[in-house]
Design a protein around this motif. Sequence first.
Motif, PDB file in Angstrom:
ATOM      1  N   LEU A   1       0.827  -1.201   0.000  1.00 24.15           N
ATOM      2  CA  LEU A   1       0.000   0.000   0.000  1.00 24.15           C
ATOM      3  C   LEU A   1       0.872   1.267   0.000  1.00 24.15           C
ATOM      4  O   LEU A   1       0.594   2.193  -0.753  1.00 24.15           O
ATOM      5  N   ASP A   2       1.921   1.259   0.827  1.00 27.82           N
ATOM      6  CA  ASP A   2       2.817   2.427   0.873  1.00 27.82           C
ATOM      7  C   ASP A   2       3.471   2.679  -0.483  1.00 27.82           C
ATOM      8  O   ASP A   2       3.625   3.818  -0.908  1.00 27.82           O
ATOM      9  N   SER A   3       3.839   1.607  -1.152  1.00 26.47           N
ATOM     10  CA  SER A   3       4.466   1.729  -2.464  1.00 26.47           C
ATOM     11  C   SER A   3       3.496   2.340  -3.472  1.00 26.47           C
ATOM     12  O   SER A   3       3.873   3.201  -4.277  1.00 26.47           O
ATOM     13  N   ALA A   4       2.246   1.920  -3.433  1.00 27.35           N
ATOM     14  CA  ALA A   4       1.234   2.451  -4.346  1.00 27.35           C
ATOM     15  C   ALA A   4       0.975   3.930  -4.072  1.00 27.35           C
ATOM     16  O   ALA A   4       0.828   4.729  -5.003  1.00 27.35           O
ATOM     17  N   HIS A   6       3.113   6.052  -2.695  1.00 22.70           N
ATOM     18  CA  HIS A   6       4.326   6.767  -3.113  1.00 22.70           C
ATOM     19  C   HIS A   6       4.320   6.973  -4.631  1.00 22.70           C
ATOM     20  O   HIS A   6       4.625   8.060  -5.131  1.00 22.70           O
ATOM     21  N   LYS A   7       3.965   5.924  -5.380  1.00 23.94           N
ATOM     22  CA  LYS A   7       3.916   6.005  -6.840  1.00 23.94           C
ATOM     23  C   LYS A   7       2.855   7.010  -7.294  1.00 23.94           C
ATOM     24  O   LYS A   7       3.089   7.809  -8.204  1.00 23.94           O
ATOM     25  N   ALA A   8       1.703   7.010  -6.650  1.00 20.86           N
ATOM     26  CA  ALA A   8       0.627   7.944  -6.993  1.00 20.86           C
ATOM     27  C   ALA A   8       1.067   9.383  -6.733  1.00 20.86           C
ATOM     28  O   ALA A   8       0.779  10.284  -7.526  1.00 20.86           O
ATOM     29  N   ARG A   9       1.780   9.623  -5.639  1.00 18.90           N
ATOM     30  CA  ARG A   9       2.284  10.977  -5.331  1.00 18.90           C
ATOM     31  C   ARG A   9       3.295  11.429  -6.376  1.00 18.90           C
ATOM     32  O   ARG A   9       3.295  12.584  -6.797  1.00 18.90           O
ATOM     33  N   LEU A  11       3.497  10.460  -9.509  1.00 23.18           N
ATOM     34  CA  LEU A  11       2.773  10.753 -10.750  1.00 23.18           C
ATOM     35  C   LEU A  11       2.038  12.096 -10.663  1.00 23.18           C
ATOM     36  O   LEU A  11       2.014  12.864 -11.627  1.00 23.18           O
ATOM     37  N   ALA A  12       1.453  12.371  -9.504  1.00 21.52           N
ATOM     38  CA  ALA A  12       0.763  13.653  -9.311  1.00 21.52           C
ATOM     39  C   ALA A  12       1.759  14.812  -9.393  1.00 21.52           C
ATOM     40  O   ALA A  12       1.468  15.851 -10.001  1.00 21.52           O
ATOM     41  N   ASP A  13       2.943  14.644  -8.801  1.00 30.13           N
ATOM     42  CA  ASP A  13       3.977  15.679  -8.865  1.00 30.13           C
ATOM     43  C   ASP A  13       4.425  15.914 -10.301  1.00 30.13           C
ATOM     44  O   ASP A  13       4.615  17.054 -10.722  1.00 30.13           O
ATOM     45  N   LEU A  14       4.602  14.834 -11.059  1.00 30.06           N
ATOM     46  CA  LEU A  14       5.012  14.969 -12.454  1.00 30.06           C
ATOM     47  C   LEU A  14       3.960  15.704 -13.270  1.00 30.06           C
ATOM     48  O   LEU A  14       4.283  16.567 -14.094  1.00 30.06           O
ATOM     49  N   LYS A  15       2.708  15.384 -13.062  1.00 29.82           N
ATOM     50  CA  LYS A  15       1.619  16.062 -13.779  1.00 29.82           C
ATOM     51  C   LYS A  15       1.592  17.545 -13.446  1.00 29.82           C
ATOM     52  O   LYS A  15       1.386  18.396 -14.314  1.00 29.82           O
ATOM     53  N   GLU A  16       1.789  17.849 -12.160  1.00 29.82           N
ATOM     54  CA  GLU A  16       1.797  19.256 -11.746  1.00 29.82           C
ATOM     55  C   GLU A  16       2.953  20.004 -12.397  1.00 29.82           C
ATOM     56  O   GLU A  16       2.798  21.134 -12.857  1.00 29.82           O
ATOM     57  N   MET A  17       4.123  19.398 -12.461  1.00 29.13           N
ATOM     58  CA  MET A  17       5.293  20.037 -13.057  1.00 29.13           C
ATOM     59  C   MET A  17       5.086  20.275 -14.556  1.00 29.13           C
ATOM     60  O   MET A  17       5.566  21.264 -15.100  1.00 29.13           O
ATOM     61  N   GLU A  18       4.372  19.382 -15.240  1.00 25.96           N
ATOM     62  CA  GLU A  18       4.123  19.534 -16.671  1.00 25.96           C
ATOM     63  C   GLU A  18       3.294  20.780 -16.967  1.00 25.96           C
ATOM     64  O   GLU A  18       3.399  21.354 -18.044  1.00 25.96           O
ATOM     65  N   GLY A  19       2.462  21.209 -16.033  1.00 25.73           N
ATOM     66  CA  GLY A  19       1.582  22.348 -16.246  1.00 25.73           C
ATOM     67  C   GLY A  19       2.143  23.670 -15.761  1.00 25.73           C
ATOM     68  O   GLY A  19       1.449  24.679 -15.792  1.00 25.73           O
ATOM     69  N   ARG A  20       3.382  23.695 -15.363  1.00 24.73           N
ATOM     70  CA  ARG A  20       3.992  24.939 -14.865  1.00 24.73           C
ATOM     71  C   ARG A  20       4.697  25.687 -15.983  1.00 24.73           C
ATOM     72  O   ARG A  20       5.265  25.087 -16.887  1.00 24.73           O
ATOM     73  N   PRO A  21       4.690  27.020 -15.890  1.00 25.87           N
ATOM     74  CA  PRO A  21       5.416  27.807 -16.893  1.00 25.87           C
ATOM     75  C   PRO A  21       6.923  27.588 -16.749  1.00 25.87           C
ATOM     76  O   PRO A  21       7.415  27.262 -15.665  1.00 25.87           O
ATOM     77  N   GLN A  22       7.629  27.763 -17.857  1.00 23.46           N
ATOM     78  CA  GLN A  22       9.082  27.644 -17.839  1.00 23.46           C
ATOM     79  C   GLN A  22       9.666  28.759 -18.681  1.00 23.46           C
ATOM     80  O   GLN A  22       9.360  28.878 -19.869  1.00 23.46           O
ATOM     81  N   LEU A  23      10.490  29.593 -18.065  1.00 24.76           N
ATOM     82  CA  LEU A  23      11.114  30.715 -18.757  1.00 24.76           C
ATOM     83  C   LEU A  23      12.621  30.521 -18.831  1.00 24.76           C
ATOM     84  O   LEU A  23      13.226  30.011 -17.890  1.00 24.76           O
ATOM     85  N   GLU A  24      13.197  30.933 -19.948  1.00 21.57           N
ATOM     86  CA  GLU A  24      14.650  30.893 -20.108  1.00 21.57           C
ATOM     87  C   GLU A  24      15.133  32.289 -20.501  1.00 21.57           C
ATOM     88  O   GLU A  24      14.563  32.921 -21.387  1.00 21.57           O
ATOM     89  N   LEU A  25      16.186  32.743 -19.827  1.00 20.89           N
ATOM     90  CA  LEU A  25      16.782  34.051 -20.100  1.00 20.89           C
ATOM     91  C   LEU A  25      17.984  33.856 -21.016  1.00 20.89           C
ATOM     92  O   LEU A  25      18.830  32.990 -20.769  1.00 20.89           O
ATOM     93  N   SER A  26      18.069  34.656 -22.080  1.00 22.00           N
ATOM     94  CA  SER A  26      19.128  34.481 -23.081  1.00 22.00           C
ATOM     95  C   SER A  26      20.522  34.699 -22.503  1.00 22.00           C
ATOM     96  O   SER A  26      21.466  34.044 -22.924  1.00 22.00           O
ATOM     97  N   ASN A  27      20.667  35.611 -21.575  1.00 19.67           N
ATOM     98  CA  ASN A  27      21.976  35.902 -20.965  1.00 19.67           C
ATOM     99  C   ASN A  27      21.852  35.802 -19.454  1.00 19.67           C
ATOM    100  O   ASN A  27      20.887  36.300 -18.879  1.00 19.67           O
ATOM    101  N   GLN A  28      22.849  35.223 -18.837  1.00 16.97           N
ATOM    102  CA  GLN A  28      22.904  35.175 -17.377  1.00 16.97           C
ATOM    103  C   GLN A  28      23.812  36.286 -16.835  1.00 16.97           C
ATOM    104  O   GLN A  28      23.671  36.699 -15.698  1.00 16.97           O
ATOM    105  N   PHE A  29      24.756  36.736 -17.661  1.00 15.59           N
ATOM    106  CA  PHE A  29      25.712  37.766 -17.264  1.00 15.59           C
ATOM    107  C   PHE A  29      25.764  38.840 -18.352  1.00 15.59           C
ATOM    108  O   PHE A  29      25.617  38.539 -19.533  1.00 15.59           O
ATOM    109  N   PHE A  30      26.008  40.086 -17.919  1.00 14.17           N
ATOM    110  CA  PHE A  30      26.060  41.199 -18.851  1.00 14.17           C
ATOM    111  C   PHE A  30      27.335  41.990 -18.616  1.00 14.17           C
ATOM    112  O   PHE A  30      27.657  42.340 -17.485  1.00 14.17           O
TER     113      PHE A  30
END
Length: 100
Positions: A1-4, A6-9, A11-30
Amino acid sequence: LDSAIHKARRLADLKEMEGRPQLELSNQFFDFGVVKFDKKVTQVAELANTGPVDAHWHLSVTGDKPDWLEVQPVQGKVSVGKTSEIVLTVHLDGGIGGSA
């Protein structure tokens, strides 16, 4: 039961991460090079949305932002697959806070 549970959590975390915005900045230093008194030097950074949803962003400065640095805009929205420009300007004018 604990394994199931843990696996469900995981999968839920992965689904949540898929729906988050992701930004990339062209330069880190100027590198503005040599900045002469009372002359503005500007550089542009590109903010790209590489995530699956629109990204709303807000610039947060840790500590005090020096008076000689201007960043525009300080907040915005970048749609999926689009980019937005952030303009950084250095201006040494010797006012309150002095120059760099």
